[in-house]
Design a protein around this motif. Sequence first.
Motif, PDB file in Angstrom:
ATOM      1  N   UNK A   1       0.830  -1.204   0.000  1.00  0.00           N
ATOM      2  CA  UNK A   1       0.000   0.000   0.000  1.00  0.00           C
ATOM      3  C   UNK A   1       0.868   1.258   0.000  1.00  0.00           C
ATOM      4  N   UNK A   2       0.610   2.122  -0.952  1.00  0.00           N
ATOM      5  CA  UNK A   2       1.324   3.398  -1.059  1.00  0.00           C
ATOM      6  C   UNK A   2       0.743   4.401  -0.058  1.00  0.00           C
TER       7      UNK A   2
ATOM      8  N   UNK B   1      -9.892   2.274 -13.103  1.00  0.00           N
ATOM      9  CA  UNK B   1     -10.234   0.940 -12.618  1.00  0.00           C
ATOM     10  C   UNK B   1     -10.188   0.933 -11.095  1.00  0.00           C
ATOM     11  N   UNK B   2     -11.192   0.311 -10.491  1.00  0.00           N
ATOM     12  CA  UNK B   2     -11.264   0.203  -9.039  1.00  0.00           C
ATOM     13  C   UNK B   2     -11.777  -1.178  -8.660  1.00  0.00           C
ATOM     14  N   UNK B   3     -11.120  -1.788  -7.699  1.00  0.00           N
ATOM     15  CA  UNK B   3     -11.560  -3.058  -7.142  1.00  0.00           C
ATOM     16  C   UNK B   3     -12.395  -2.756  -5.903  1.00  0.00           C
ATOM     17  N   UNK B   4     -13.650  -3.239  -5.875  1.00  0.00           N
ATOM     18  CA  UNK B   4     -14.597  -2.939  -4.792  1.00  0.00           C
ATOM     19  C   UNK B   4     -14.879  -4.169  -3.931  1.00  0.00           C
TER      20      UNK B   4
ATOM     21  N   UNK C   1      -2.291   4.302  -7.947  1.00  0.00           N
ATOM     22  CA  UNK C   1      -2.150   5.733  -7.753  1.00  0.00           C
ATOM     23  C   UNK C   1      -2.669   6.503  -8.973  1.00  0.00           C
ATOM     24  N   UNK C   2      -2.369   6.036 -10.163  1.00  0.00           N
ATOM     25  CA  UNK C   2      -2.821   6.717 -11.377  1.00  0.00           C
ATOM     26  C   UNK C   2      -4.341   6.678 -11.494  1.00  0.00           C
TER      27      UNK C   2
ATOM     28  N   UNK D   1      -7.551   1.999  -0.511  1.00  0.00           N
ATOM     29  CA  UNK D   1      -6.154   1.566  -0.460  1.00  0.00           C
ATOM     30  C   UNK D   1      -5.545   1.837  -1.835  1.00  0.00           C
ATOM     31  N   UNK D   2      -4.478   2.596  -1.833  1.00  0.00           N
ATOM     32  CA  UNK D   2      -3.832   2.985  -3.081  1.00  0.00           C
ATOM     33  C   UNK D   2      -2.484   2.270  -3.183  1.00  0.00           C
ATOM     34  N   UNK D   3      -2.281   1.616  -4.313  1.00  0.00           N
ATOM     35  CA  UNK D   3      -1.020   0.916  -4.556  1.00  0.00           C
ATOM     36  C   UNK D   3      -0.421   1.427  -5.863  1.00  0.00           C
TER      37      UNK D   3
END
Length: 186
Positions: free
Chosen positions: A48-49, A150-153, A173-174, A92-94
């Motif tokens: 996780x960033x 794109x997002x994973x929910x 992050x992008x 959560x941003x990676x």
Amino acid sequence: MPRQKKPIDLKQINEAVQHFVDHRGLFDDFARALLRYFHDDPQLAKCIHFSKYRLKDPDHLKKKLVRKAQDGRLINKGNLFEKITDLAGVRLIHLHTSQVPEIHAAILAIIKNQKLNLVKDPVANCWDIEYETMFQEFGIATRSRDSMYTTLHYVIRMNERTKVSCELQVRTLMDEVWGEVSHRGK
């Protein structure tokens, strides 16, 4: 021909919004607990960033409930917590899409170890066929979206008694940057 909007019961909607406001602390506590679980997990923490959380703004909730009522979906204070699953949200941003299998496995392990409930199977909202294929190869269902990110929910519920849930979103992050830019333009 556009669909005809249903009449709405503003009193019922206002009661539902007030019900959320009255129980906001439960959602805040749950979202913060999830963040701690994610940060304390060594496998997930290394991927996780950064992370953040938010609670649904009452004015935005009211607008959402009005839209749903106009479409014939009646939500009141009795079913609000079960029907609206994004009253709290954790993100959560990676950095790399290649991290998704490790992140997904860690999240599922945390849910199991903390005896939380996954309300429904996770789904990846994708704008690109290559991303859809990749997520499907990871065993994650996909939905096509025109959003260009794109997002994973995941929807995680504290327990069945309170019905307090939190929507977890996992993004690169992008994708986070593009999602923020595209939402602020609306």
